[in-house]
Scaffold this active site. Sequence first.
Site, short mmCIF file in Angstrom:
data_model
loop_
_atom_site.label_atom_id
_atom_site.label_comp_id
_atom_site.label_asym_id
_atom_site.label_seq_id
_atom_site.Cartn_x
_atom_site.Cartn_y
_atom_site.Cartn_z
N GLU A 138 48.10 47.84 54.21
CA GLU A 138 47.43 46.55 54.43
C GLU A 138 48.36 45.54 55.08
O GLU A 138 49.49 45.32 54.62
CB GLU A 138 46.92 46.01 53.07
CG GLU A 138 46.19 44.67 53.22
CD GLU A 138 45.35 44.29 52.02
OE1 GLU A 138 45.23 45.09 51.07
OE2 GLU A 138 44.80 43.18 52.02
N ASP A 151 39.33 51.46 42.55
CA ASP A 151 40.61 50.78 42.30
C ASP A 151 40.93 50.73 40.81
O ASP A 151 40.06 50.38 39.99
CB ASP A 151 40.54 49.34 42.82
CG ASP A 151 41.23 49.17 44.16
OD1 ASP A 151 42.09 50.00 44.51
OD2 ASP A 151 40.87 48.21 44.88
N ASP A 186 39.04 46.38 43.95
CA ASP A 186 39.17 45.25 43.02
C ASP A 186 38.95 43.93 43.75
O ASP A 186 38.96 42.86 43.13
CB ASP A 186 40.49 45.29 42.26
CG ASP A 186 41.70 45.20 43.16
OD1 ASP A 186 41.53 45.17 44.40
OD2 ASP A 186 42.83 45.17 42.62
N SER A 187 38.69 44.01 45.08
CA SER A 187 38.21 42.82 45.81
C SER A 187 36.86 42.37 45.26
O SER A 187 36.40 41.27 45.57
CB SER A 187 38.09 43.12 47.31
OG SER A 187 37.39 44.33 47.52
N GLU A 213 48.08 50.33 43.60
CA GLU A 213 48.99 49.64 44.52
C GLU A 213 50.45 49.89 44.14
O GLU A 213 50.79 49.87 42.96
CB GLU A 213 48.70 48.13 44.48
CG GLU A 213 47.31 47.78 44.96
CD GLU A 213 47.02 46.28 44.96
OE1 GLU A 213 47.95 45.47 44.69
OE2 GLU A 213 45.86 45.91 45.22
N LYS A 231 42.47 54.57 43.23
CA LYS A 231 43.48 53.98 44.11
C LYS A 231 44.34 53.03 43.29
O LYS A 231 43.82 52.36 42.38
CB LYS A 231 42.82 53.22 45.27
CG LYS A 231 43.83 52.46 46.15
CD LYS A 231 43.21 52.02 47.47
CE LYS A 231 42.53 50.67 47.41
NZ LYS A 231 43.41 49.54 47.01
O1 KIV Z 1 40.12 45.98 46.88
C1 KIV Z 1 39.97 46.20 48.09
O2 KIV Z 1 38.94 45.86 48.71
C2 KIV Z 1 41.04 46.87 48.81
C3 KIV Z 1 40.92 46.99 50.29
C4 KIV Z 1 41.23 45.71 50.93
C5 KIV Z 1 41.73 48.10 50.82
O3 KIV Z 1 41.98 47.29 48.21
#
Ligand code: KIV
Length: 271
Positions: free
Chosen positions: A189, A90, A51-52, A122, A120
């Site tokens: 992280e 994500d 989600d980055s 959080e 993934k």
């Molecule tokens: O969204 C992302 O890029 C991440 C990484 C920093 C692990 O969750």
Amino acid sequence: MSIHKTARKITTHVLQAMKAKNEKIAMLTAYDYSMAKIVDQAGIDVILVGDSAANVMAGYETTLPLTLDEIIYHAKSVVRAVEKALVVVDLPFGTYQGNSKHALDSAIRIMKETGASAVKLEGGLEVKDSIIRILSAGIPVMGHLGLIPQSINKFGTYVVRAKDEEEAKRLKEDAKLLEDLGCFAIVLEKIPAKLATEVANNISIPIIGIGAGGGVDGQVLVIHDMLGITQEFSPRFLRRYHDLATEMKNAVSNYVKDVRSMDFPNEKEQY
Ligand code: KIV
């Protein structure tokens, strides 16, 4: 011969075998077809459609605005390019917290519409019910603890997490919980290297670090950061492997110059 070389396709089982043999896992983000193809062909083990994307693709300040439809668009593009790497997607903010049925619906949409291999999310104890429900549908889940950017409004800053004993204890409990629930790996992280190493040594599933030192089972970076496309983001943990922003600016300004001077196109570049 190393496991990741002999494997035709990287699966969650391959990652587990890599941990058992102490072979480090290399993971990077990608959000589009062309970049994912390059990253896959270069031999990466895991591609995270992170989600980055909210930051590096869309220009938002936080990851919160990214929607499920948007991550699905990115993930579909990545999956079309990838032949070997495990693709993990994500779950965006607001698509899995608080309501496990909603979490399952979000994860199913990702798996059905993108063809990715895992999701993934959080958090630890607070998202336990969502993890159980997603896993019950046969969807592999990667956890993410330590600095969890979707909770930026709770923590207020992106500084190193779990420096004090109480938070470190909670993180260790959460990591154990994720392992017990059946997650196949955990991203840690921006936490002290000593703590991350302790978690990796005491948890049987692969621990992938970002800003968590070298004592874990693998590393992940955001592709735009490690290639030097982003320039303003410079945390201590980031190693830049290239200065692509400068190279791209030079290439584009040479193109502009050539168009203006009518050097481009030349005789050989036309029909
Ligand atoms: O969204 C992302 O890029 C991440 C990484 C920093 C692990 O969750």
